[in-house]
Motif scaffolding. Structure first.
Motif, short mmCIF file in Angstrom:
data_model
loop_
_atom_site.label_atom_id
_atom_site.label_comp_id
_atom_site.label_asym_id
_atom_site.label_seq_id
_atom_site.Cartn_x
_atom_site.Cartn_y
_atom_site.Cartn_z
N ALA A 166 1.00 -1.05 -0.38
CA ALA A 166 -0.12 -0.14 0.07
C ALA A 166 0.86 1.37 0.31
O ALA A 166 0.80 1.68 -0.54
N LEU A 167 2.31 0.92 0.50
CA LEU A 167 2.43 2.41 1.21
C LEU A 167 3.67 2.25 -0.64
O LEU A 167 3.81 3.64 -0.64
N LEU A 168 3.76 1.45 -1.13
CA LEU A 168 4.24 1.27 -2.43
C LEU A 168 4.05 1.94 -3.20
O LEU A 168 4.27 2.68 -4.58
N ARG A 169 2.87 1.64 -3.26
CA ARG A 169 1.76 2.72 -4.55
C ARG A 169 1.06 3.72 -3.77
O ARG A 169 1.03 4.08 -4.94
N GLN A 170 1.46 4.42 -3.35
CA GLN A 170 1.36 5.49 -2.80
C GLN A 170 2.35 6.03 -3.07
O GLN A 170 2.14 7.47 -3.94
N ALA A 171 3.92 5.82 -3.37
CA ALA A 171 5.07 5.81 -3.47
C ALA A 171 4.50 6.35 -4.82
O ALA A 171 5.35 7.13 -5.44
N SER A 172 4.23 6.06 -5.70
CA SER A 172 3.73 5.77 -6.98
C SER A 172 2.66 6.23 -7.70
O SER A 172 2.66 7.42 -8.39
N TYR A 173 1.76 6.00 -7.25
CA TYR A 173 0.38 6.39 -7.38
C TYR A 173 0.41 7.49 -7.83
O TYR A 173 -0.30 9.11 -7.62
N GLY A 174 0.32 7.67 -5.93
CA GLY A 174 0.10 9.64 -5.42
C GLY A 174 0.90 10.63 -5.84
O GLY A 174 0.73 11.19 -6.73
N THR A 175 2.66 9.56 -6.40
CA THR A 175 3.46 10.64 -6.80
C THR A 175 3.37 11.47 -8.17
O THR A 175 3.05 12.16 -8.92
N ILE A 176 3.11 10.32 -9.17
CA ILE A 176 2.46 10.35 -10.47
C ILE A 176 1.32 10.87 -11.08
O ILE A 176 0.98 12.41 -11.56
N LYS A 177 0.36 11.15 -9.59
CA LYS A 177 -1.00 11.55 -10.05
C LYS A 177 -1.40 12.85 -9.32
O LYS A 177 -1.31 13.37 -10.10
N ILE A 178 -0.65 13.60 -8.29
CA ILE A 178 -0.25 14.70 -8.01
C ILE A 178 0.63 15.91 -8.82
O ILE A 178 0.17 16.23 -9.72
N GLY A 179 1.80 14.69 -9.31
CA GLY A 179 3.27 15.68 -10.64
C GLY A 179 2.09 15.86 -11.57
O GLY A 179 2.10 16.80 -12.32
N THR A 180 1.47 14.88 -12.13
CA THR A 180 0.60 15.21 -13.28
C THR A 180 -0.02 15.69 -13.29
O THR A 180 -0.29 16.57 -14.49
N TYR A 181 -1.54 16.07 -12.65
CA TYR A 181 -2.56 16.55 -12.48
C TYR A 181 -2.15 17.86 -12.75
O TYR A 181 -2.87 18.63 -13.34
#
Length: 362
Positions: A148-163
């Motif tokens: 879950a933390l690994l997912r947020q490290a990738s998913y959250g980074t790409i999601k907010i940065g791309t947005y």
């Protein structure tokens, strides 16, 4: 071709490539391949329309201004902000750790009633928390925390940065943002980030749903899924995951931005923690209402093991209809309260952390 045009083309190509991966399957009736073909078609059409729009709106430049164009592109690249990527990942990790037990109860509530899990063990969120803690131990409330933390490290980074990066391609000032632009940026960033981070989501769901039955480390379980189910096992449920992410991100981030902007413009509040709290609470509620039915199907598709080639659900729509037909309409809102009680605190922790990180003098 300008930097904005190249980056937008690359972004659409990434989504196209992720979807194309799932079309390479000999079984034409395969639900993942069928859903991916639809996604590929949509992305192809979107790419062609965007390129036509760019060709008509961007004037042709002569060779005499080639040097100026190159210098402008270099300046644009230098001005690209790395902070939303880093801060988005950091805030996502903090929010995930703080709300993970609620997410675990949501998963357990959603998978019960499924044909492999007919026993109804939990009567609600608090009953699930108490029973899991009593029967499996307190540590079981954090089953699946590593992926879950690994997912947020990738998913959250790409999601907010791309947005945030996509928004700056359309408008230069936050005051000029519109709901349409924000929704489009949210949908694209949600689909891209969730597709890339899907393997960690699969493992998190299985560790949450199966608890102590799933033994070994995170990497050992990754390898086990790959050996028994292949590469597609790691991207099990990627279509409903991308659909859910498109809904959640396409609703939550625009609602947060618009609510925050109107609260500040009204003069009732400034850019304070209270404004961030109210805006994040509103976006959490909107996201939970919009995404819960797809989230139920996504969770069940990820939890199913397909070793004999027989799928319980043939796709997202089939999963929605089967769940509605077999368990009633409100089964699509199983786990809504823990979903909202997770998305509410998750968004509050995330956005307050994110806004505070943005104020750091870096």
């Amino acid at each position: 071709m300008s930097l904005k045009r190249r980056l937008l083309s690359m972004l659409l190509c990434c989504v196209y490539c992720v979807a194309s991966l799932f079309c390479l399957h000999p079984d034409r009736n395969n639900c993942v391949s069928h859903g991916a073909r639809n996604l590929v078609t949509v992305v192809q059409q979107l790419y062609q329309r965007v390129m036509r729009l760019l060709r008509t709106t961007l004037p042709r430049r002569s060779e005499s201004v080639g040097l100026q164009q190159a210098e402008g592109s270099a300046t644009e690249m230098a001005n690209l902000n790395w902070k939303p990527f880093v801060y988005g990942g950091m805030a996502s990790i903090v929010a995930e750790f703080g709300t993970f037990p609620i997410d675990l109860t949501k998963t357990r509530l959603q998978v019960q009633g499924q044909s492999q899990c007919m026993e109804v063990r939990y009567r609600g969120m608090f009953h699930a928390l108490l029973r899991i803690g009593r029967e499996e131990g307190i540590r079981a409330l954090y089953s699946g925390i590593s992926p879950a933390l690994l997912r947020q490290a990738s998913y959250g980074t790409i999601k907010i940065g791309t947005y945030n990066t996509l928004k700056k391609f359309f408008v230069s000032r936050p005051e000029d943002e519109t709901m349409v632009i924000n929704v489009f940026c949210g949908v694209v960033s949600g689909v891209l980030s969730s597709s890339l981070a899907n393997p960690t989501d699969v493992l998190k769901i299985r560790m949450q749903a199966q608890g102590s039955l799933l033994q070994g480390s995170m990497m050992a379980n990754f390898i086990n899924i790959y050996q028994t189910e292949g590469t597609r096992g790691l991207w099990r449920g990627v279509i409903p995951t991308a659909q859910r992410a498109a809904i959640v991100v396409g609703v939550e981030l625009p609602v947060y931005d618009i609510t925050k902007k109107h609260l500040i413009r009204s003069g009732l509040m400034g850019d304070t923690v209270l404004t961030h709290f109210i805006s994040s609470f509103a976006c959490g509620l909107a996201g939970a209402l919009a995404s819960n039915p797809v989230d139920v199907v996504r969770t069940r598709m990820m939890n199913q093991r397909v070793l004999s080639g027989n799928f319980l659900y043939k796709g997202t729509l089939d999963g929605l209809m089967q769940t509605w037909r077999n368990e009633g309409f409100f089964a699509l809102y199983k786990g809504f309260w823990p979903n909202w009680l997770r998305l509410g605190p998750w968004n509050i922790i995330f956005f307050i952390t994110f806004e505070q990180l943005k104020k750091l003098p870096l």
